[in-house]
Design an enzyme around this catalytic site. Structure first.
Site, PDB file in Angstrom:
ATOM      1  N   ARG A 183       1.122  -1.093  -0.029  1.00  0.00           N
ATOM      2  CA  ARG A 183      -0.084   0.321  -0.076  1.00  0.00           C
ATOM      3  C   ARG A 183       0.775   1.236  -0.570  1.00  0.00           C
ATOM      4  O   ARG A 183       0.615   2.366  -0.433  1.00  0.00           O
ATOM      5  CB  ARG A 183      -0.894   0.055   1.194  1.00  0.00           C
ATOM      6  CG  ARG A 183      -1.806  -0.667   1.750  1.00  0.00           C
ATOM      7  CD  ARG A 183      -2.850  -0.366   2.022  1.00  0.00           C
ATOM      8  NE  ARG A 183      -3.136  -0.096   3.038  1.00  0.00           N
ATOM      9  CZ  ARG A 183      -3.265  -1.134   4.291  1.00  0.00           C
ATOM     10  NH1 ARG A 183      -3.977  -2.204   4.146  1.00  0.00           N
ATOM     11  NH2 ARG A 183      -2.587  -0.468   5.476  1.00  0.00           N
ATOM     12  N   ARG A 187       9.061   7.087  -3.294  1.00  0.00           N
ATOM     13  CA  ARG A 187       9.114   8.256  -4.439  1.00  0.00           C
ATOM     14  C   ARG A 187      10.526   8.310  -4.588  1.00  0.00           C
ATOM     15  O   ARG A 187      11.257   8.674  -3.652  1.00  0.00           O
ATOM     16  CB  ARG A 187       8.812   9.250  -3.795  1.00  0.00           C
ATOM     17  CG  ARG A 187       7.009   8.808  -3.983  1.00  0.00           C
ATOM     18  CD  ARG A 187       5.802   9.927  -4.202  1.00  0.00           C
ATOM     19  NE  ARG A 187       4.311   9.374  -4.256  1.00  0.00           N
ATOM     20  CZ  ARG A 187       3.657   9.282  -2.974  1.00  0.00           C
ATOM     21  NH1 ARG A 187       4.320  10.305  -1.978  1.00  0.00           N
ATOM     22  NH2 ARG A 187       2.909   9.086  -2.996  1.00  0.00           N
ATOM     23  N   ARG A 259      -7.676  -6.508  14.856  1.00  0.00           N
ATOM     24  CA  ARG A 259      -7.021  -5.344  15.600  1.00  0.00           C
ATOM     25  C   ARG A 259      -7.782  -4.148  15.900  1.00  0.00           C
ATOM     26  O   ARG A 259      -8.595  -3.482  15.367  1.00  0.00           O
ATOM     27  CB  ARG A 259      -5.419  -4.712  15.055  1.00  0.00           C
ATOM     28  CG  ARG A 259      -4.620  -5.807  14.439  1.00  0.00           C
ATOM     29  CD  ARG A 259      -4.350  -6.207  15.952  1.00  0.00           C
ATOM     30  NE  ARG A 259      -3.055  -5.226  16.237  1.00  0.00           N
ATOM     31  CZ  ARG A 259      -2.447  -5.580  17.740  1.00  0.00           C
ATOM     32  NH1 ARG A 259      -2.668  -6.716  18.054  1.00  0.00           N
ATOM     33  NH2 ARG A 259      -1.555  -4.586  18.142  1.00  0.00           N
ATOM     34  N   ARG A 289       1.030   6.248  16.375  1.00  0.00           N
ATOM     35  CA  ARG A 289       0.644   8.136  16.412  1.00  0.00           C
ATOM     36  C   ARG A 289       0.198   8.536  16.862  1.00  0.00           C
ATOM     37  O   ARG A 289      -0.634   8.443  18.140  1.00  0.00           O
ATOM     38  CB  ARG A 289       0.543   8.023  14.635  1.00  0.00           C
ATOM     39  CG  ARG A 289      -1.186   7.094  14.641  1.00  0.00           C
ATOM     40  CD  ARG A 289      -1.674   7.095  12.783  1.00  0.00           C
ATOM     41  NE  ARG A 289      -2.932   6.555  12.829  1.00  0.00           N
ATOM     42  CZ  ARG A 289      -3.345   6.198  11.484  1.00  0.00           C
ATOM     43  NH1 ARG A 289      -2.983   6.317  10.373  1.00  0.00           N
ATOM     44  NH2 ARG A 289      -4.703   5.230  11.331  1.00  0.00           N
ATOM     45  N   GLU A 310      -2.339   6.881  19.738  1.00  0.00           N
ATOM     46  CA  GLU A 310      -2.894   5.539  19.153  1.00  0.00           C
ATOM     47  C   GLU A 310      -2.244   4.880  19.562  1.00  0.00           C
ATOM     48  O   GLU A 310      -0.835   4.643  19.125  1.00  0.00           O
ATOM     49  CB  GLU A 310      -2.781   5.976  17.621  1.00  0.00           C
ATOM     50  CG  GLU A 310      -4.129   5.625  16.851  1.00  0.00           C
ATOM     51  CD  GLU A 310      -4.503   5.392  15.844  1.00  0.00           C
ATOM     52  OE1 GLU A 310      -4.257   6.222  15.277  1.00  0.00           O
ATOM     53  OE2 GLU A 310      -4.050   4.462  14.149  1.00  0.00           O
ATOM     54  N   TYR A 358      -9.801  -5.412   4.307  1.00  0.00           N
ATOM     55  CA  TYR A 358      -8.854  -3.867   4.436  1.00  0.00           C
ATOM     56  C   TYR A 358      -9.736  -2.785   3.496  1.00  0.00           C
ATOM     57  O   TYR A 358      -9.090  -2.891   2.545  1.00  0.00           O
ATOM     58  CB  TYR A 358      -7.882  -3.737   4.844  1.00  0.00           C
ATOM     59  CG  TYR A 358      -7.665  -2.229   4.924  1.00  0.00           C
ATOM     60  CD1 TYR A 358      -7.093  -2.031   6.392  1.00  0.00           C
ATOM     61  CD2 TYR A 358      -7.287  -1.381   3.857  1.00  0.00           C
ATOM     62  CE1 TYR A 358      -6.397  -0.758   6.304  1.00  0.00           C
ATOM     63  CE2 TYR A 358      -6.771   0.187   4.267  1.00  0.00           C
ATOM     64  CZ  TYR A 358      -6.587   0.803   5.474  1.00  0.00           C
ATOM     65  OH  TYR A 358      -5.974   1.334   6.071  1.00  0.00           O
ATOM     66  N   ASP A 360     -10.371   1.094   2.183  1.00  0.00           N
ATOM     67  CA  ASP A 360     -10.655   1.883   2.077  1.00  0.00           C
ATOM     68  C   ASP A 360     -11.382   3.025   2.030  1.00  0.00           C
ATOM     69  O   ASP A 360     -12.926   2.730   0.968  1.00  0.00           O
ATOM     70  CB  ASP A 360      -9.549   2.967   0.512  1.00  0.00           C
ATOM     71  CG  ASP A 360      -7.919   2.538   1.390  1.00  0.00           C
ATOM     72  OD1 ASP A 360      -7.507   2.183   2.325  1.00  0.00           O
ATOM     73  OD2 ASP A 360      -6.800   2.699   0.313  1.00  0.00           O
TER      74      ASP A 360
HETATM   75  N1  UDP Z   1       3.775   1.077   8.750  1.00  0.00           N
HETATM   76  C1  UDP Z   1       4.906   1.628   8.974  1.00  0.00           C
HETATM   77  N2  UDP Z   1       5.373   2.728   9.393  1.00  0.00           N
HETATM   78  C2  UDP Z   1       5.000   3.645   9.039  1.00  0.00           C
HETATM   79  C3  UDP Z   1       3.466   3.907   8.465  1.00  0.00           C
HETATM   80  C4  UDP Z   1       3.242   2.733   7.993  1.00  0.00           C
HETATM   81  O1  UDP Z   1       5.847   0.766   9.450  1.00  0.00           O
HETATM   82  O2  UDP Z   1       5.060   5.015   9.478  1.00  0.00           O
HETATM   83  C5  UDP Z   1       3.389   0.365   7.761  1.00  0.00           C
HETATM   84  C6  UDP Z   1       2.728  -0.471   8.593  1.00  0.00           C
HETATM   85  O3  UDP Z   1       2.754  -2.043   8.849  1.00  0.00           O
HETATM   86  C7  UDP Z   1       1.141  -0.061   7.958  1.00  0.00           C
HETATM   87  C8  UDP Z   1       1.358  -0.388   6.382  1.00  0.00           C
HETATM   88  O4  UDP Z   1       2.592   0.068   6.389  1.00  0.00           O
HETATM   89  O5  UDP Z   1       0.375  -0.897   9.075  1.00  0.00           O
HETATM   90  C9  UDP Z   1       0.053   0.373   5.837  1.00  0.00           C
HETATM   91  O6  UDP Z   1       0.539   1.946   5.877  1.00  0.00           O
HETATM   92  P1  UDP Z   1      -1.142   2.821   5.679  1.00  0.00           P
HETATM   93  O7  UDP Z   1       0.066   3.624   6.347  1.00  0.00           O
HETATM   94  O8  UDP Z   1      -1.016   2.594   5.055  1.00  0.00           O
HETATM   95  O9  UDP Z   1      -1.467   2.395   7.422  1.00  0.00           O
HETATM   96  P2  UDP Z   1      -3.204   2.237   7.572  1.00  0.00           P
HETATM   97  O10 UDP Z   1      -3.183   3.781   7.472  1.00  0.00           O
HETATM   98  O11 UDP Z   1      -4.200   1.202   6.380  1.00  0.00           O
HETATM   99  O12 UDP Z   1      -2.838   2.486   9.362  1.00  0.00           O
END
Ligand code: UDP
Length: 397
Positions: A183, A187, A259, A289, A310, A358, A360
């Site tokens: 996902r 870049r 989760r 976060r 969180e 999952y 969006d």
């Molecule tokens: N992820 C990570 N570090 C970060 C952000 C994301 O390891 O700083 C990993 C984490 O396993 C997460 C996945 O990348 O579940 C997908 O990130 P996304 O931002 O899509 O997570 P969501 O917004 O679904 O919580």
């Protein structure tokens, strides 16, 4: 089922929609506009499911009660659809991440790479560096860890993903599927927008107002704080349920793994962290976060700020399910629930919880439109409506 239904117009069928989130609302609206009478029930006291927004009573900031939701899509029809029910304001999700005592930009971009390696590389040089760091021996990554090592190499993986992913999923990354990482892009430019979609934005008055508007139709009756049993659902000519797939069958085969998230709310004067979302990538920091909600509405101004820390953990009975885990064990159980669902008369399983995937927000809306249209098509053709409109969960498309 408790709670009254108002008398409604329309000559179509009586249809039950379980769940007043995005999926349920869009199905209800589409079918009501086609002349059916829809009853929508939701166990919670508000519509909009997990994208529910409300004003924080203390600060007046619009908060995303179940965590940050940013609308982004490439689907022009879905974009037009949400714009019918809400005024969208431009919004770019520019995530920051703390690791090793520094703040970086996410997703990994040229700025992140240059800061991390203390370099001033051009896009081509950065590409070459990451190619040299990446593990070329992993040609078909199956786990999250393999995917990360093959894509970005060990230093970036350990700094940004290893700890965060362990906290997020409660499982070491070498037991998680590769798809979770796919996902996130890498870049080789300074483009720092988390998403690359054509259409992005935030509804000016929040998601709950938008969903309430979708549900505002004379042939839709919404009953909140209500759960409906399978027996009660039989009184309707068809049921669309976005309730958790296992819960629909009283978890009789066991519970599917989810989760859940705990939020620790705090307020502060002025601005606390300077951006909407700050990730904490290290395993030693217990939260994943911190969200500062005022930044989701940059067109508003507030003297004080509301923030959520969180904390992910395993969902127990009674917790709100967020992320389906989908490890190997869950997949076996899932296929047994799918078999039960396929035997359930006049019932279609929809949405994130109904299909244990999952999703969006834009995909939820797309699939809801497709499900409602499939129903109308099957009715017109006199053919039976299937239990799943998208491919049955756990099965290939
Ligand atoms: N992820 C990570 N570090 C970060 C952000 C994301 O390891 O700083 C990993 C984490 O396993 C997460 C996945 O990348 O579940 C997908 O990130 P996304 O931002 O899509 O997570 P969501 O917004 O679904 O919580």
């Amino acid at each position: 089922m408790t709670g009254g239904c108002r008398v409604r117009r329309g000559r179509g069928e009586e249809i039950l929609v379980v769940g007043a989130g995005l999926t349920g609302a869009v199905i209800a609206r589409t079918l009501a506009e086609a002349g059916h009478r829809i009853t929508v029930v939701d166990a919670r006291s508000h519509v909009a499911g997990n994208c529910h927004t409300t004003r924080d009573a203390e600060t007046g900031v619009m908060v995303h009660v179940y965590g940050p939701h940013i609308f982004h899509t490439d689907d022009a029809e879905v974009w037009d659809y949400v714009n019918r029910f809400a005024t969208f304001r431009p919004y770019r999700n520019q995530v920051k991440a703390q690791t090793r005592g520094e703040v970086f930009s996410l997703p990994i971009n040229l700025h992140t790479i240059n800061q991390f390696y203390r370099r001033t590389l051009s896009p081509a040089e950065a590409r070459a560096l990451i190619a040299a760091e990446a593990d070329a021996s992993i040609t078909e990554p199956t786990t999250f860890e393999e995917q990360a090592l093959a894509m970005i190499g060990r230093p970036l993986y350990e700094a940004f993903f290893k700890g965060y992913t362990q906290k997020q999923w409660g499982v070491p990354p070498d037991r998680l599927p590769a798809a979770i990482l796919k996902r996130l892009p890498v870049r080789f430019t300074y483009h720092d927008n988390y998403f690359f979609h054509r259409f992005q934005g935030m509804p000016e008055e929040g998601y709950t107002a938008m969903v309430a508007r979708i549900l505002d139709h004379p042939d839709i009756a919404v009953t909140l704080d209500t759960t409906v049993t399978r027996a009660e659902a039989r009184g309707f000519s068809h049921v669309f349920t976005s309730a958790p797939l296992d819960a629909w069958f009283d978890c009789r085969l066991g519970r599917l793994g989810y989760r859940t998230l705990d939020f620790e709310r705090f307020t502060a004067p002025g601005d606390w962290q300077g951006c909407a979302v700050m990730n904490y990538c290290e395993a030693e920091v217990p939260w994943t976060r911190i969200t500062e909600h005022k930044y989701f509405a940059p067109w508003e101004s507030h003297d004080r700020s509301t923030l959520y820390r969180e904390f992910p953990r395993q969902a127990e009975a009674g917790d709100i399910p967020y992320y389906p885990i989908r490890l190997v064990e869950e997949k076996a159980l899932l296929s047994r629930y799918v078999a039960l669902a396929e035997d359930e008369p006049r019932t279609t399983f929809v949405g994130r919880l109904g299909t244990y995937r999952y999703l969006d927000m834009d995909v939820s809306i797309r699939e809801a439109l497709d499900a409602a249209r499939a129903f109308l098509m099957h009715r017109a053709a006199g053919s039976p409506m299937p239990a799943f409109v998208a491919p049955a969960p756990g099965r290939a498309a």
